[in-house]
Design a protein around this motif. Structure first.
Motif, PDB file in Angstrom:
ATOM      1  N   VAL A  44     144.312  99.316 -48.409  1.00 26.67           N
ATOM      2  CA  VAL A  44     144.243 100.284 -47.313  1.00 26.67           C
ATOM      3  C   VAL A  44     144.806 101.636 -47.742  1.00 26.67           C
ATOM      4  CG1 VAL A  44     145.131 100.852 -45.013  1.00 26.67           C
ATOM      5  CG2 VAL A  44     144.234  98.558 -45.475  1.00 26.67           C
ATOM      6  N   ASN A  45     146.021 101.650 -48.276  1.00 28.89           N
ATOM      7  CA  ASN A  45     146.625 102.936 -48.629  1.00 28.89           C
ATOM      8  C   ASN A  45     145.924 103.593 -49.807  1.00 28.89           C
ATOM      9  OD1 ASN A  45     148.823 103.459 -46.704  1.00 28.89           O
ATOM     10  ND2 ASN A  45     149.472 101.444 -47.387  1.00 28.89           N
ATOM     11  N   GLU A  83     138.087  91.792 -55.024  1.00 25.34           N
ATOM     12  CA  GLU A  83     137.670  92.944 -54.243  1.00 25.34           C
ATOM     13  C   GLU A  83     138.203  92.793 -52.830  1.00 25.34           C
ATOM     14  OE1 GLU A  83     133.758  95.049 -55.645  1.00 25.34           O
ATOM     15  OE2 GLU A  83     133.343  92.964 -55.091  1.00 25.34           O
ATOM     16  N   ALA A  84     138.742  93.892 -52.318  1.00 26.72           N
ATOM     17  CA  ALA A  84     139.255  93.916 -50.953  1.00 26.72           C
ATOM     18  C   ALA A  84     138.268  94.671 -50.078  1.00 26.72           C
ATOM     19  CB  ALA A  84     140.619  94.597 -50.915  1.00 26.72           C
ATOM     20  N   THR A  97     144.108  99.119 -36.459  1.00 24.99           N
ATOM     21  CA  THR A  97     144.109  97.724 -36.893  1.00 24.99           C
ATOM     22  C   THR A  97     142.980  97.541 -37.898  1.00 24.99           C
ATOM     23  OG1 THR A  97     144.955  97.006 -34.751  1.00 24.99           O
ATOM     24  CG2 THR A  97     143.974  95.311 -36.173  1.00 24.99           C
ATOM     25  N   TYR A  98     143.364  97.104 -39.080  1.00 27.99           N
ATOM     26  CA  TYR A  98     142.417  96.870 -40.163  1.00 27.99           C
ATOM     27  C   TYR A  98     142.143  95.382 -40.298  1.00 27.99           C
ATOM     28  CZ  TYR A  98     143.762 101.535 -41.771  1.00 27.99           C
ATOM     29  OH  TYR A  98     144.017 102.873 -41.859  1.00 27.99           O
ATOM     30  N   ARG A  99     140.936  95.073 -40.726  1.00 31.28           N
ATOM     31  CA  ARG A  99     140.593  93.727 -41.166  1.00 31.28           C
ATOM     32  C   ARG A  99     140.331  93.849 -42.655  1.00 31.28           C
ATOM     33  NH1 ARG A  99     135.680  89.927 -38.933  1.00 31.28           N
ATOM     34  NH2 ARG A  99     136.889  88.013 -39.087  1.00 31.28           N
ATOM     35  N   ILE A 100     140.974  92.988 -43.415  1.00 31.90           N
ATOM     36  CA  ILE A 100     140.830  93.014 -44.861  1.00 31.90           C
ATOM     37  C   ILE A 100     140.425  91.619 -45.319  1.00 31.90           C
ATOM     38  CG2 ILE A 100     141.991  93.424 -47.067  1.00 31.90           C
ATOM     39  CD1 ILE A 100     143.917  94.851 -44.542  1.00 31.90           C
ATOM     40  N   LEU A 113     141.678  86.304 -45.524  1.00 37.99           N
ATOM     41  CA  LEU A 113     141.302  87.217 -44.462  1.00 37.99           C
ATOM     42  C   LEU A 113     142.575  87.715 -43.807  1.00 37.99           C
ATOM     43  CD1 LEU A 113     138.857  88.367 -42.961  1.00 37.99           C
ATOM     44  CD2 LEU A 113     138.952  86.373 -41.456  1.00 37.99           C
ATOM     45  N   GLY A 114     142.711  89.034 -43.711  1.00 38.92           N
ATOM     46  CA  GLY A 114     143.948  89.592 -43.198  1.00 38.92           C
ATOM     47  C   GLY A 114     143.761  90.572 -42.069  1.00 38.92           C
ATOM     48  N   ARG A 115     144.876  90.803 -41.394  1.00 39.40           N
ATOM     49  CA  ARG A 115     144.991  91.790 -40.328  1.00 39.40           C
ATOM     50  C   ARG A 115     146.184  92.653 -40.705  1.00 39.40           C
ATOM     51  NH1 ARG A 115     144.785  92.381 -34.480  1.00 39.40           N
ATOM     52  NH2 ARG A 115     146.845  92.927 -33.729  1.00 39.40           N
ATOM     53  N   PHE A 116     146.020  93.958 -40.554  1.00 40.68           N
ATOM     54  CA  PHE A 116     147.024  94.907 -41.026  1.00 40.68           C
ATOM     55  C   PHE A 116     147.052  96.046 -40.016  1.00 40.68           C
ATOM     56  CE2 PHE A 116     148.331  98.246 -44.076  1.00 40.68           C
ATOM     57  CZ  PHE A 116     149.291  97.586 -44.807  1.00 40.68           C
TER      58      PHE A 116
END
Length: 144
Positions: A44-45, A83-84, A97-100, A113-116
């Protein structure tokens, strides 16, 4: 997470390569669970920096992590270039809110699978502030 179908690689307009590192692997021979959160943060960053939406040293407003979550689906190992996939599931007034999804090489299904969640704050006061208009405009194409 939910019982919804897992996202596929093609569901993400942003895919960022992330190499696993020797130090990421634990005694069991796979990437340790805490490293997945580091991959989310890096994805993300890194994307925000590369697109000009964040300068870690000078941006007067930036997102701080308020929440993370990870669903582990398959082992990641060293050496791999994973790969993200990044998408935005919610673009609020003061948070994003991101989904990764982390994908193993050549795989359509995610290994994790993530939430950030980023809450935007003023650099000087660390008080929450609205997501800047330029950041909103940059994130809108990622909304899924």
């Amino acid at each position: 997470m939910t019982d919804a179908p897992l996202p596929q690689r093609g569901d993400f307009s942003v895919l960022r390569p992330i190499p696993t590192r020797w130090m990421d692997v634990d005694v069991y021979g796979h990437v340790n669970n805490v490293e997945y959160y580091s991959y989310f943060d890096t994805a993300v960053n890194g994307w925000l920096v590369e697109t000009g939406l964040l300068d870690p040293e000078t941006s007067p407003v930036f997102g701080v992590v308020a929440e993370t979550q990870c669903q582990f689906l398959a082992e990641l190992k060293f050496p791999e270039i994973i790969e993200a996939g990044i998408s935005v599931t919610r673009l609020g007034s003061k948070s994003v809110t991101y989904r990764i999804a982390l994908f193993k090489p050549g795989r359509a299904n995610p290994a994790a699978l993530g939430r950030f969640v980023h809450v935007y704050v003023d650099r000087a006061t660390r008080q929450s502030v609205p997501v800047p208009a330029t950041v909103r405009a940059g994130l809108e194409p990622l909304i899924r």
